[in-house]
Design a protein around this motif. Structure first.
Motif, short mmCIF file in Angstrom:
data_model
loop_
_atom_site.label_atom_id
_atom_site.label_comp_id
_atom_site.label_asym_id
_atom_site.label_seq_id
_atom_site.Cartn_x
_atom_site.Cartn_y
_atom_site.Cartn_z
N ALA B 110 88.63 76.74 -0.27
CA ALA B 110 87.74 76.09 -1.22
C ALA B 110 87.45 74.65 -0.78
O ALA B 110 86.32 74.16 -0.88
CB ALA B 110 88.38 76.10 -2.62
N TRP B 111 88.48 74.00 -0.26
CA TRP B 111 88.31 72.61 0.17
C TRP B 111 87.38 72.54 1.38
O TRP B 111 86.50 71.68 1.47
CB TRP B 111 89.68 72.00 0.47
N ALA B 112 87.58 73.46 2.31
CA ALA B 112 86.72 73.49 3.49
C ALA B 112 85.27 73.73 3.07
O ALA B 112 84.33 73.17 3.65
CB ALA B 112 87.18 74.59 4.45
N PHE B 113 85.10 74.58 2.06
CA PHE B 113 83.74 74.85 1.59
C PHE B 113 83.09 73.59 1.02
O PHE B 113 81.95 73.28 1.35
CB PHE B 113 83.77 75.98 0.56
N THR B 114 83.83 72.85 0.19
CA THR B 114 83.24 71.61 -0.32
C THR B 114 83.01 70.62 0.82
O THR B 114 82.07 69.84 0.79
CB THR B 114 84.14 70.93 -1.39
N GLY B 115 83.88 70.70 1.83
CA GLY B 115 83.71 69.84 3.00
C GLY B 115 82.37 70.12 3.69
O GLY B 115 81.67 69.20 4.13
N ILE B 116 82.02 71.40 3.76
CA ILE B 116 80.75 71.77 4.39
C ILE B 116 79.58 71.23 3.56
O ILE B 116 78.62 70.66 4.11
CB ILE B 116 80.66 73.30 4.55
N ALA B 117 79.68 71.39 2.25
CA ALA B 117 78.62 70.87 1.38
C ALA B 117 78.48 69.36 1.57
O ALA B 117 77.36 68.83 1.68
CB ALA B 117 78.93 71.20 -0.08
N LEU B 118 79.62 68.69 1.66
CA LEU B 118 79.60 67.23 1.84
C LEU B 118 79.00 66.86 3.20
O LEU B 118 78.17 65.95 3.30
CB LEU B 118 81.03 66.69 1.72
N ALA B 119 79.38 67.61 4.23
CA ALA B 119 78.88 67.32 5.57
C ALA B 119 77.37 67.51 5.64
O ALA B 119 76.67 66.82 6.41
CB ALA B 119 79.57 68.22 6.59
N LEU B 120 76.84 68.39 4.81
CA LEU B 120 75.40 68.65 4.84
C LEU B 120 74.59 67.52 4.22
O LEU B 120 73.35 67.56 4.20
CB LEU B 120 75.08 69.98 4.14
N THR B 121 75.28 66.49 3.71
CA THR B 121 74.54 65.32 3.23
C THR B 121 74.22 64.37 4.39
O THR B 121 73.73 63.27 4.16
CB THR B 121 75.36 64.53 2.18
#
Lengths: 319, 251
Positions: B110-121
């Motif tokens: 789940a954390w890695a997934f939010t990390g991806i969302a964050l990286a896409l900014t």
């Protein structure tokens, strides 16, 4: 291979499993029977390490399920009730996940999945999400998951529930083929299943064992064991019934009307074999017999005699 | 080393399945689109990113804890509640994987997934570099801080998700608890404590604020104390998560 000693589980004021002890050896297929709510699933959940018992121990191939959970679980294949699986995964993805969790890698994982897919006949639905599969295929995915690592101990909670007769036959064949090498516990409501695949039947009621024996031994407890049923034309039946009662080994004769015929069932005194005497009598009297057979016994009748229905239990609880 | 590789060997399949699970349904895409959209909307329209005329991303990062407040519980709510409801929990917990590894694997996915969302900014980082000369060290620190805030919320949400089989309850309770951790440094909460509690307690409450620690990091200082705060909070809630799953298996 499975040693259960004094296993007890309480949910609040209710005792689901009460000091249950059971040993299952390699080569045994134990049919676990009992009314709904008797504690079958709870017992299986404790054997597989999902629920912690309040008292008692479970040892699987020498590993205590509580002290040595992971090692014991590695040796168990478990099909939980309702065969839960991740619905958004395809059957192949799901089985690959199980293979990986069970420690298989690369080519071996692939080979394991392929072998189990072959055995459970999942090939046509392999690439479909599990939530789109029919009940029969879902159940087989659950079964495939349980036997993927060829476990020495197999625990299955109602493996044929919801399957059609062909699928049931296939699953039973699968279980029979594996039986020699494993210790298997199968819970079921289907009494014919016990006769078809089990080497031993254990009936539990209100968390305790009320019967434990081979299916034949349980059948011998039936009132119908060795009884003889014959069907005659109505005209002959009256006299025949009286004649049957004169046989020394006959305890009782019951009759049931079937249109223009009557079905008579002669019950023996203390399990004596009646069929020879009855067929000799029929020949002597020259009856036109439409049906004549010996009853092996009826498991459902034994089951009803030694377990309590949930309605009766609710009544007892109210008192 | 062998213990570490054994641990990895347990966690990895759980992590992989859970992570792939996000992308098996529209969940991942819906989440990412909404995440990026709200981040952008707040930065440009509410925060007036252009009008400020300053080449930094403090406006952008300032909204993160508040957006996470709603978006992260949306991720964490299904983490355990869904397993419990669909019965897969029984399957998962009877596989030969220690409970801690299952909890950690699911959490990290789940954390890695939010990390991806964050990286896409990242386009906003490109934008600000195109417009001026921002301090990229500060931006990197802020991204790390933002990721830690998300991780903190996620650990809280995962633990709460394990207490119920109802995702809506998991969501609402997680939002409330995360909110308390977010505002605990603000006068709203501290005034309540100042009236009667000793200063030490008031300070202790204030030190639980995500915003306080996050703001410190977004100044460009990755202070060890802030890192310790986030990592120990995550460890605490994951431990609680393990205990809750273990206790609530029966029903």
């Amino acid at each position: 291979m499975i040693e259960i000693e004094g296993l007890t589980k309480r949910f609040g004021p209710m005792t689901a499993v009460a000091s249950l002890s059971l040993h299952v050896a390699k080569g045994e297929v134990l049919g676990f029977l009992g009314p709904n709510g008797a504690g079958k699933s709870t017992t299986m959940k404790m054997i597989t390490g999902f629920l912690a018992p309040d008292a008692g121990t479970v040892t699987v191939c020498g590993h205590d399920i509580e002290a040595d959970t992971t090692k014991a679980q590695a040796l168990i294949g478990y099909l939980p009730e309702g065969a839960p699986a991740y619905g958004d995964m395809t059957a192949r993805q799901f089985l690959s996940f199980i293979a990986e969790v069970r420690g298989f890698k690369g080519a071996e994982a692939k080979a394991r999945v392929a072998a189990v897919v072959e055995k459970t006949e999942l090939v046509p639905v392999l690439e479909q999400p599990i939530e789109t599969l029919s009940k029969g295929f879902k159940r087989r995915v659950g079964l495939a998951q349980a036997i993927l690592h060829d476990p020495p101990v197999l625990i299955m909670d109602e493996p044929t529930d919801g399957l059609d007769p062909n699928q049931k036959h296939a699953v039973r064949g699968l279980i029979r083929d594996m039986a020699a090498e494993k210790a298997i516990i199968v819970s079921t409501h289907l009494l014919e299943e016990v006769e078809a695949i089990c080497t031993r039947a254990v009936i539990i009621d209100r968390g305790a064992i009320v019967a434990d024996g081979t299916p034949a031994e349980l059948l011998a407890r039936s009132r119908y064991h060795n009884a003889v049923t014959l069907t005659l034309a109505t005209a002959e039946a009256e006299g025949a019934s009286a004649k049957l009662k004169t046989l020394p080994m006959v305890a009782q004769v019951e009759r049931k009307a079937l249109g223009d015929a009557i079905r008579l069932t002669a019950f023996p005194k203390s399990g004596a074999l009646l069929i020879e005497a009855v067929s000799a009598l029929a020949a002597r009297e020259n009856w036109t017999v439409k049906e004549l057979y010996a009853e092996p016994g009826r498991l459902d009748e034994v089951f009803r005699a030694i377990t309590t229905s949930d309605a009766a239990r609710a009544k007892a609880a109210r008192k | 080393m062998t213990r570490l590789s054994a641990a990895f060997h347990h966690v990895w399949p759980i992590f992989k399945r859970e992570f792939a699970g996000y992308f098996a349904t529209p969940l991942a895409y819906v989440f990412i689109v909404i995440f990026l959209f709200t981040m952008g909307a707040f930065t440009f329209y509410v925060g007036h990113f252009y009008d400020n005329g300053i080449a930094d991303l403090s406006v952008f990062f300032g909204y993160h804890p508040w957006l996470y407040l709603f978006l992260v519980p949306a991720i964490s709510m299904r983490l355990w509640a869904d397993e419990r409801r669909s019965g897969t929990m029984e399957l998962l917990l009877t596989l030969p994987v220690p409970l801690w590894a299952t909890v950690v694997g699911k959490y990290l996915a789940a954390w890695a997934f939010t990390g991806i969302a964050l990286a896409l900014t990242f386009p906003i980082w490109l934008t600000v570099n195109f417009l001026g000369q921002p301090d990229n060290g500060v931006i990197l620190a802020s991204y790390i801080g933002s990721f830690l805030v998300a991780g903190g919320y996620l650990a809280i949400g995962a633990c709460i998700s394990a207490t119920t089989n109802n995702q809506v309850i998991a969501f609402v309770v997680s939002v409330v608890v995360c909110f308390l951790f977010t505002v605990s440094g603000s006068p709203l909460v501290l005034d309540v404590f100042r009236a009667w509690a000793p200063d030490a307690l008031t300070e202790a409450v204030a030190s639980f604020s995500f915003v306080t620690h996050f703001t410190a990091i977004t100044q460009g200082v990755l202070d060890l104390r802030d890192l310790v705060f986030f990592f120990s909070l995550i460890a605490l809630f994951l431990t609680a998560n393990i205990v809750v799953v273990d206790l609530k298996k029966g029903g």
